[in-house]
Design a protein around this motif. Structure first.
Motif, PDB file in Angstrom:
ATOM      1  N   GLU A 156       5.817  16.743  -0.235  1.00 50.26           N
ATOM      2  CA  GLU A 156       4.361  16.554  -0.253  1.00 50.26           C
ATOM      3  C   GLU A 156       4.022  15.076  -0.455  1.00 50.26           C
ATOM      4  OE1 GLU A 156       2.452  19.092  -3.171  1.00 50.26           O
ATOM      5  OE2 GLU A 156       0.512  18.099  -2.872  1.00 50.26           O
ATOM      6  N   LEU A 157       4.777  14.425  -1.329  1.00 50.68           N
ATOM      7  CA  LEU A 157       4.549  12.998  -1.603  1.00 50.68           C
ATOM      8  C   LEU A 157       4.736  12.168  -0.327  1.00 50.68           C
ATOM      9  CD1 LEU A 157       4.087  10.648  -3.597  1.00 50.68           C
ATOM     10  CD2 LEU A 157       6.538  10.689  -4.090  1.00 50.68           C
ATOM     11  N   LEU A 158       5.795  12.448   0.417  1.00 47.25           N
ATOM     12  CA  LEU A 158       6.055  11.655   1.627  1.00 47.25           C
ATOM     13  C   LEU A 158       4.949  11.878   2.664  1.00 47.25           C
ATOM     14  CD1 LEU A 158       9.937  11.865   2.112  1.00 47.25           C
ATOM     15  CD2 LEU A 158       8.584  10.574   0.465  1.00 47.25           C
ATOM     16  N   LYS A 159       4.450  13.090   2.703  1.00 49.39           N
ATOM     17  CA  LYS A 159       3.354  13.407   3.628  1.00 49.39           C
ATOM     18  C   LYS A 159       2.077  12.634   3.230  1.00 49.39           C
ATOM     19  CE  LYS A 159       1.406  17.579   5.761  1.00 49.39           C
ATOM     20  NZ  LYS A 159       0.260  18.112   4.976  1.00 49.39           N
ATOM     21  N   ILE A 160       1.818  12.583   1.940  1.00 50.57           N
ATOM     22  CA  ILE A 160       0.643  11.854   1.457  1.00 50.57           C
ATOM     23  C   ILE A 160       0.747  10.366   1.809  1.00 50.57           C
ATOM     24  CG2 ILE A 160      -0.477  11.013  -0.669  1.00 50.57           C
ATOM     25  CD1 ILE A 160      -0.097  13.869  -1.823  1.00 50.57           C
ATOM     26  N   GLU A 188      -0.410  10.021   5.235  1.00 48.48           N
ATOM     27  CA  GLU A 188      -1.788  10.427   5.551  1.00 48.48           C
ATOM     28  C   GLU A 188      -2.888   9.681   4.796  1.00 48.48           C
ATOM     29  OE1 GLU A 188      -1.799  14.634   4.818  1.00 48.48           O
ATOM     30  OE2 GLU A 188      -0.790  15.083   6.722  1.00 48.48           O
ATOM     31  N   ARG A 189      -2.579   9.191   3.591  1.00 44.28           N
ATOM     32  CA  ARG A 189      -3.669   8.679   2.757  1.00 44.28           C
ATOM     33  C   ARG A 189      -3.567   7.194   2.428  1.00 44.28           C
ATOM     34  NH1 ARG A 189      -4.403  13.275  -1.872  1.00 44.28           N
ATOM     35  NH2 ARG A 189      -4.069  15.098  -0.524  1.00 44.28           N
ATOM     36  N   CYS A 190      -2.650   6.503   3.038  1.00 42.90           N
ATOM     37  CA  CYS A 190      -2.475   5.071   2.737  1.00 42.90           C
ATOM     38  C   CYS A 190      -3.567   4.277   3.474  1.00 42.90           C
ATOM     39  CB  CYS A 190      -1.090   4.644   3.195  1.00 42.90           C
ATOM     40  SG  CYS A 190      -0.801   2.863   3.105  1.00 42.90           S
ATOM     41  N   PRO A 191      -4.476   3.624   2.736  1.00 43.13           N
ATOM     42  CA  PRO A 191      -5.564   2.902   3.403  1.00 43.13           C
ATOM     43  C   PRO A 191      -5.080   1.877   4.433  1.00 43.13           C
ATOM     44  CG  PRO A 191      -6.077   3.187   1.085  1.00 43.13           C
ATOM     45  CD  PRO A 191      -4.659   3.665   1.263  1.00 43.13           C
ATOM     46  N   CYS A 231       0.836  -1.203   0.000  1.00 41.06           N
ATOM     47  CA  CYS A 231       0.000   0.000   0.000  1.00 41.06           C
ATOM     48  C   CYS A 231       0.878   1.262   0.000  1.00 41.06           C
ATOM     49  CB  CYS A 231      -0.913  -0.029   1.220  1.00 41.06           C
ATOM     50  SG  CYS A 231      -2.378   0.991   1.045  1.00 41.06           S
ATOM     51  N   GLN A 232       1.912   1.262   0.834  1.00 42.54           N
ATOM     52  CA  GLN A 232       2.826   2.404   0.848  1.00 42.54           C
ATOM     53  C   GLN A 232       3.434   2.621  -0.543  1.00 42.54           C
ATOM     54  OE1 GLN A 232       4.458   4.579   3.554  1.00 42.54           O
ATOM     55  NE2 GLN A 232       2.305   4.317   3.982  1.00 42.54           N
ATOM     56  N   GLU A 233       3.859   1.542  -1.164  1.00 42.07           N
ATOM     57  CA  GLU A 233       4.520   1.677  -2.474  1.00 42.07           C
ATOM     58  C   GLU A 233       3.541   2.120  -3.553  1.00 42.07           C
ATOM     59  OE1 GLU A 233       7.128  -1.538  -3.511  1.00 42.07           O
ATOM     60  OE2 GLU A 233       8.418  -1.124  -1.774  1.00 42.07           O
ATOM     61  N   ILE A 234       2.314   1.629  -3.487  1.00 41.86           N
ATOM     62  CA  ILE A 234       1.310   2.040  -4.474  1.00 41.86           C
ATOM     63  C   ILE A 234       0.985   3.532  -4.305  1.00 41.86           C
ATOM     64  CG2 ILE A 234      -1.158   1.804  -5.081  1.00 41.86           C
ATOM     65  CD1 ILE A 234      -0.755  -1.269  -4.823  1.00 41.86           C
ATOM     66  N   VAL A 235       0.880   3.986  -3.058  1.00 42.74           N
ATOM     67  CA  VAL A 235       0.615   5.413  -2.829  1.00 42.74           C
ATOM     68  C   VAL A 235       1.766   6.260  -3.401  1.00 42.74           C
ATOM     69  CG1 VAL A 235       0.315   7.201  -1.066  1.00 42.74           C
ATOM     70  CG2 VAL A 235      -0.858   5.016  -0.811  1.00 42.74           C
TER      71      VAL A 235
END
Lengths: 148, 148
Positions: B120-124, B127-130, B58-62
């Motif tokens: 910004e990418l690292l923050k996402i 914050e947004r990884c299901p 999930c982390q890698e897909i995000v």
């Protein structure tokens, strides 16, 4: 004595083309991907689907393992697990969580044995399933992302 | 409008010999089992290992998905995820949780692009990884076991 039973489990992952991720778990290889509707090439289940499979697998393993221990003949076990997820969370919509809103697992068991022992077995499946505990109660989870 | 983005994911599972569980996720088949040391025949990863693979995937897909969205050239992503579990919880020792005590994920990213966008990418990813949300915060999870 306190750390005697601590086991460490591990998975290693590497991003391939697009959203396809190859994972290695000990000797096992597992392709992870998103379905086409979600931008992937569908080379395998996606991460949230793996969460659902993990829960169903864990419930069934607990039933099998403790069934044998309690002298119950567990003849068949079938489970359906589903989870509702609002994609808005992943897309950054405020006040929507990225993860599942809820998860429901339904297991059908065919078992022969002492009804009291069967009741005990069902209680154990609720109380001692590692994945059910993880999902219900969460886990202290630390991520770090290093730029090479 | 509120339910517009709700997606339902599903996994179906069936117990085979011993602790081997066959799972079906849409068109994908995934064997789940325990390693020999834990009483299985090692036909696939075990359920808690799937949890770790789900988080890394999930982390890698995000990172891949939002990397592209933000115009960052994400060249490689590698992740190791590990989790500590005290087997005592599964075995019924009081006051030991059955699930992971903690999970640690370390990701190495090679990326080229605007440093602000990379931040910004690292923050996402945080914050947004299901799956990260699921593990950190838990999910209302309902199980039912029916005797056939």
């Amino acid at each position: 004595m306190s750390n005697k039973n601590i086991l460490k489990f591990e998975a290693k992952l590497e991003a391939k083309e697009g959203l396809n991720i190859s994972s290695k778990i000990r000797t096992h290889n597992l392709e992870i991907d998103e379905p086409k509707e979600l931008g992937g090439t569908d080379k395998g289940p996606n991460p949230v689907e793996l969460i659902l499979a993990a829960l169903g697998g864990c419930q069934e393993i607990v039933l099998r393992f403790y069934g044998q221990k309690l002298g119950i003949d567990v003849q068949s076990v079938e489970t359906t697990v589903d989870g509702d997820l609002d994609l808005g969370g992943f897309l950054g919509v405020p006040n929507i969580r990225p993860g599942f809103q809820k998860i429901t697992a339904t297991t059908k068991v065919k078992a022969k044995g002492d009804p009291k022992k069967i009741s005990e077995l069902l209680k154990i499946a609720e109380e001692r399933c590692p994945v059910l505990d993880i999902l219900k109660n969460g886990v202290p989870t630390h991520i770090s992302i290093e730029l090479a």
